[in-house]
Write a protein that holds these residues in place. Structure first.
Motif, PDB file in Angstrom:
ATOM      1  N   GLU A 115       0.426  -1.360   0.129  1.00 20.99           N
ATOM      2  CA  GLU A 115       0.251   0.291  -0.125  1.00 20.99           C
ATOM      3  C   GLU A 115       0.887   0.973   0.397  1.00 20.99           C
ATOM      4  O   GLU A 115       0.440   2.646  -0.307  1.00 20.99           O
ATOM      5  CB  GLU A 115      -0.926  -0.112   1.097  1.00 20.99           C
ATOM      6  N   PRO A 172      -8.900  -3.679  -2.552  1.00 20.11           N
ATOM      7  CA  PRO A 172      -7.646  -3.101  -2.778  1.00 20.11           C
ATOM      8  C   PRO A 172      -6.654  -2.208  -2.130  1.00 20.11           C
ATOM      9  O   PRO A 172      -6.539  -3.248  -0.598  1.00 20.11           O
ATOM     10  CB  PRO A 172      -8.469  -1.298  -2.651  1.00 20.11           C
ATOM     11  N   ASP A 207      -4.927   0.012  -7.385  1.00 19.37           N
ATOM     12  CA  ASP A 207      -3.800  -1.078  -7.834  1.00 19.37           C
ATOM     13  C   ASP A 207      -2.215  -0.034  -7.213  1.00 19.37           C
ATOM     14  O   ASP A 207      -1.465  -0.899  -7.193  1.00 19.37           O
ATOM     15  CB  ASP A 207      -3.999  -1.723  -8.016  1.00 19.37           C
ATOM     16  N   HIS A 208      -2.856   1.639  -6.893  1.00 19.24           N
ATOM     17  CA  HIS A 208      -1.763   1.962  -7.407  1.00 19.24           C
ATOM     18  C   HIS A 208      -0.722   1.605  -8.887  1.00 19.24           C
ATOM     19  O   HIS A 208       0.265   2.153  -8.059  1.00 19.24           O
ATOM     20  CB  HIS A 208      -0.807   2.014  -6.498  1.00 19.24           C
ATOM     21  N   MET A 250      -3.228   8.408 -12.037  1.00 16.02           N
ATOM     22  CA  MET A 250      -2.552   7.043 -10.933  1.00 16.02           C
ATOM     23  C   MET A 250      -4.269   6.494 -10.352  1.00 16.02           C
ATOM     24  O   MET A 250      -5.116   6.663  -9.648  1.00 16.02           O
ATOM     25  CB  MET A 250      -2.800   7.537  -8.940  1.00 16.02           C
ATOM     26  N   ARG A 251      -4.152   4.908 -10.734  1.00 20.09           N
ATOM     27  CA  ARG A 251      -5.044   4.394 -10.396  1.00 20.09           C
ATOM     28  C   ARG A 251      -5.905   4.028  -9.015  1.00 20.09           C
ATOM     29  O   ARG A 251      -4.727   3.237  -8.106  1.00 20.09           O
ATOM     30  CB  ARG A 251      -5.180   2.940 -11.280  1.00 20.09           C
ATOM     31  N   ALA A 252      -6.706   4.235  -7.707  1.00 18.66           N
ATOM     32  CA  ALA A 252      -6.722   4.121  -6.756  1.00 18.66           C
ATOM     33  C   ALA A 252      -6.534   2.401  -5.923  1.00 18.66           C
ATOM     34  O   ALA A 252      -6.136   2.809  -5.309  1.00 18.66           O
ATOM     35  CB  ALA A 252      -8.183   4.917  -6.385  1.00 18.66           C
ATOM     36  N   PHE A 274       4.106   3.513  -5.185  1.00 11.76           N
ATOM     37  CA  PHE A 274       3.298   4.272  -6.635  1.00 11.76           C
ATOM     38  C   PHE A 274       3.995   3.503  -7.221  1.00 11.76           C
ATOM     39  O   PHE A 274       4.688   4.436  -7.600  1.00 11.76           O
ATOM     40  CB  PHE A 274       2.122   4.888  -6.286  1.00 11.76           C
ATOM     41  N   LYS A 322      -4.263   8.917  -5.051  1.00  9.95           N
ATOM     42  CA  LYS A 322      -5.237   7.624  -5.325  1.00  9.95           C
ATOM     43  C   LYS A 322      -6.188   8.356  -6.599  1.00  9.95           C
ATOM     44  O   LYS A 322      -6.637   9.492  -6.082  1.00  9.95           O
ATOM     45  CB  LYS A 322      -6.481   6.683  -4.296  1.00  9.95           C
ATOM     46  N   GLY A 323      -5.815   7.915  -7.856  1.00  7.22           N
ATOM     47  CA  GLY A 323      -6.914   8.716  -8.662  1.00  7.22           C
ATOM     48  C   GLY A 323      -6.277   9.982  -9.303  1.00  7.22           C
ATOM     49  O   GLY A 323      -7.315  10.938  -9.772  1.00  7.22           O
ATOM     50  N   ARG A 344      -1.042   9.743   0.794  1.00  7.02           N
ATOM     51  CA  ARG A 344      -2.057   7.944   0.108  1.00  7.02           C
ATOM     52  C   ARG A 344      -3.111   8.179  -0.349  1.00  7.02           C
ATOM     53  O   ARG A 344      -3.593   8.159  -1.695  1.00  7.02           O
ATOM     54  CB  ARG A 344      -1.336   7.254   1.240  1.00  7.02           C
ATOM     55  N   GLU A 345      -4.129   8.568   0.081  1.00  3.83           N
ATOM     56  CA  GLU A 345      -4.974   8.447   0.052  1.00  3.83           C
ATOM     57  C   GLU A 345      -5.163   9.835  -1.210  1.00  3.83           C
ATOM     58  O   GLU A 345      -5.973   9.625  -2.075  1.00  3.83           O
ATOM     59  CB  GLU A 345      -6.217   9.178   0.704  1.00  3.83           C
TER      60      GLU A 345
END
Lengths: 414, 284
Positions: free
Chosen positions: A155, A413, A371-372, A367-369, A158, A353-354, A349-350
């Motif tokens: 997690e 996720p 799977d990073h 950046m896809r939330a 990235f 995402k996206g 991190r949050e």
């Protein structure tokens, strides 16, 4: 008597000093933070500046540096400048661990970016997990499979580079239709080539193709006679190539010297601008290469980016997919911090995402939330005959503006 | 039959190429007992000088020869200033030549940078034997290697210089008492070994990527060649050692894969050394 007195005096003074110092130390973290809101945000960059992968290391660290300079020139993030702390791990996996720990404990960086090969990233994985800091990883790589945790499916990591379902899959059908469905796979003997080939074989099977040979070569092999013999006997349509570094050059030169160049189509997922320059045009022409970024892609973002890059580092400075990965990682990291409003790991991190960056040199990167994994453009290029520099090295064959990868094979996720 | 013939050709090519790369090491180690850890760096230097020569538009063959002489000259200076004081202490020479390797590699990076350089194959194309194609350039190198080894053998066994060198290896003190100039002979041998390393580096450059670490690839293999073949057996030992280390790899890889082949060959080399620590050819 007098002596004793003196000693006790000093002791008392020292006691006071010590007490005062400890009060300052105990009170300082929060205190200092409040006082110096415009202290830099520190980002540690792990780069192979020296050692076997120096050739990649240059573009790698420069990409990040350029982005940091751009961000700071535009006023920084949250009103604070970004400070890049560069650590050279000398292409040595043990030094990745050492340098990552140094950056985290001694330099107290807020997050990490870099490492180059998958092996380097896998070495850094447990460290960023334990320290709960983020690592922004720039390189094309083998994709995420739970089995390789914590180097992937972590997690705190990235991925800004493409994985096989972005770099290879979009062009398999085209290549199979044009040249045939028999693949011979040759790669260096480590995780990236093996897993990349695994993905490639999956898609190949789906398309009704066949793997007629698969060999892995130990690093630093000078002689390729036996491999060339296997290739001749297997009679593939396409040699699918994932050797790295100098082995690439050694193998390819000997393939050409054996008079086999025109008998097979070669598709490489490793040879960006730097390696292809090292091959020279006699050896490299006619080869197919796929990546998310090439210096020659025709995109306004790329043109502007290269103008800035070459103004900063000289007109003959090479860029490649990894350097651009680092460039995007810095910008998207900064955007995430700005969005989060703070620099603690879980907020960044949050926020990452996206996040979407439409000024990326290769187009739009997102950046896809889930799977990073970055969603990137993907390009298939052919090396031109008689090219003279990176500016006319590749011709664009196929373009995918938005290569959406398969979901990572992790416990999602992340 | 054709398979056997083609395997034989490949094996010969590999054996002789490796012999060329190992020859400089075999000479210095075999004749004067210095384990030249700088051998890899000398190969690399030879390749870079050849590359530089080509940039200056000097023809390839001349560039290679010049590279040999420059590396040989560097070797002579190294011997004259440092190594000659340590002929009686093998461990010190080991460390000193290792230091030479480290310093040279860094200097190469400073002077030439660490990007890949390309030495274009001067004789591209291949010789078509009907059932098999062999690369022209590789073939030329192998012919040259055979020539160099044979002529060294001629000097060694058929000339008075050779007799002197052999006398010196057999008994240094006695040879010295009989009026042979030991220090000069050592110097010449060391210089010749370095010359051969530089030459070999230039010659293999068109087949490989020219990078600061290219010599490393051959360093370990060359050591095995020398040790398996037998120290001091610079002719037959080098050829047989090269066959065991390089040629066998081709044959084993035919039945398995490259990784297993490399492991198997080094395992085999270790077994040989366990049974015959003096090498295949040494008589002691």
């Amino acid at each position: 008597m007098q002596n004793e007195n003196k000693i006790s005096k000093i002791s008392r003074r020292q006691l006071i000093k010590t007490a005062a110092a400890s009060v300052v130390i105990m009170g300082s973290p929060a205190f200092i933070r409040n006082l110096h809101a415009d202290d830099p945000i520190k980002i540690g960059v792990l780069s192979p500046v020296t050692g076997a992968w120096t050739v990649y290391g240059k573009a790698h660290s420069r990409g990040f540096e350029l982005a940091v300079e751009e961000i700071n020139a535009a006023g920084g993030v949250l009103g604070r400048p970004i400070e890049m702390v560069l650590a050279d791990y000398q292409t040595d996996r043990r030094l990745v661990v050492e340098q990552a720990n140094r950056l985290l404990r001694q330099e107290r960086v807020d997050l990490l970016a870099g490492t180059f090969s998958s092996a380097d990233r896998n070495a850094a994985g447990p460290i960023v997990k334990a320290a709960d800091k983020l690592l922004l990883y720039p390189t094309w790589y083998e994709g995420q499979i739970e089995e390789y945790y914590p180097g992937v499916c972590n997690e705190n990591i990235f991925m800004f580079g493409p994985e096989p379902t972005q770099q290879v899959w979009p062009f398999m059908e085209y290549m199979c239709n044009k040249f045939g469905k028999k693949f011979f796979m040759i790669g260096s003997d480590y995780a990236w080539p093996q897993v990349t080939n695994m993905f490639t074989k999956e898609k190949l099977k789906e398309l009704g193709g066949e793997t007629v040979g698969e060999v892995y070569i130990p690093f630093n092999t000078p002689q390729y006679e036996s491999v060339l013999r296997q290739i001749r006997q297997a009679k593939p349509d396409i040699i699918f190539h994932s050797l790295t570094g100098s082995d690439t050059v050694n193998f390819r030169k000997q393939l050409v010297a054996a008079g086999m160049k025109n008998d097979f189509t070669l598709w490489t997922v490793d040879d960006e601008e730097v390696v292809t320059s090292g091959l020279g045009h006699e050896v490299s022409s006619g080869t197919y290469v796929s990546f998310d970024y090439f210096m020659t892609i025709k995109h306004q973002n790329n043109k502007d980016f290269l103008d800035r890059y070459q103004k900063r580092y000289g007109s003959d400075a090479l860029m490649n997919t990894v350097g651009v990965g680092m460039y995007n990682a810095a910008h998207m990291g900064a955007m995430a911090i700005e969005k989060a409003g703070k620099v603690d790991t879980s907020s960044i991190r949050e926020a990452l995402k996206g996040i979407k960056f439409d000024k990326a040199p290769q187009g739009t990167v997102e950046m896809r939330a889930l799977d990073h994994q970055a969603v990137l453009p993907s390009y298939l290029m052919r090396v031109r005959e008689g090219w003279s520099s990176v500016n006319d090295m590749f011709e664009q064959v196929q373009t995918v503006a938005r290569a959406v990868p398969q979901d990572a094979r992790c416990n999602l996720p992340l | 039959m054709e398979l056997a013939a083609s395997v034989l050709l490949d094996t010969t090519l590999i054996t002789l190429t490796l012999a060329l790369a190992a020859f400089g090491l075999a000479i210095i180690y075999g004749l004067i007992g210095v384990i030249n850890m700088g051998h890899g760096a000398m190969l690399t230097l030879g390749a870079y000088f050849t590359w530089a020569g080509l940039q200056l538009e000097i023809p390839f063959v001349l560039s290679v020869i010049l590279s040999g002489f420059i590396v040989g000259f560097i070797g002579l200076l190294f011997e004259h200033w440092i190594i000659k004081r340590f002929y009686n202490s093998p461990y010190e020479t080991l460390l000193l030549t290792w230091a030479f390797f480290l310093v040279t590699t860094e200097l190469i990076k400073i002077v030439f940078g660490s990007d890949f350089r390309t030495v274009v194959n001067p004789y591209p194309g291949s010789i078509d034997l009907g059932f098999y194609k062999i690369p022209t350039y590789r073939t030329l190198i192998c012919v040259f290697t055979a020539f160099v080894i044979l002529s060294t053998g001629f000097v060694f066994f058929r000339t008075s210089t050779g007799i002197k060198i052999r006398a010196m290896i057999q008994n240094r003190e006695m040879a010295s008492l009989l009026g042979l100039n030991i220090s000069l002979t050592y110097k010449i041998i060391f210089g010749f070994g370095c010359f051969m390393a530089g030459l070999a580096g230039g010659l293999v450059a068109p087949m490989l990527s020219v990078s600061p670490y290219m010599g490393d690839m051959y360093l370990v293999r060359s050591f095995f060649v020398v040790i398996v073949g037998g120290i001091g057996q610079i002719l037959s030992g080098t050829i047989i050692g090269s066959f065991v280390i390089g040629g066998l790899e081709t044959i084993v890889a035919l039945f398995s894969d490259q990784v297993i082949a490399q492991v198997a060959v080094f395992f085999f080399a270790i077994v040989i050394l366990r049974i015959r620590p003096q090498g295949i050819f040494s008589e002691k």
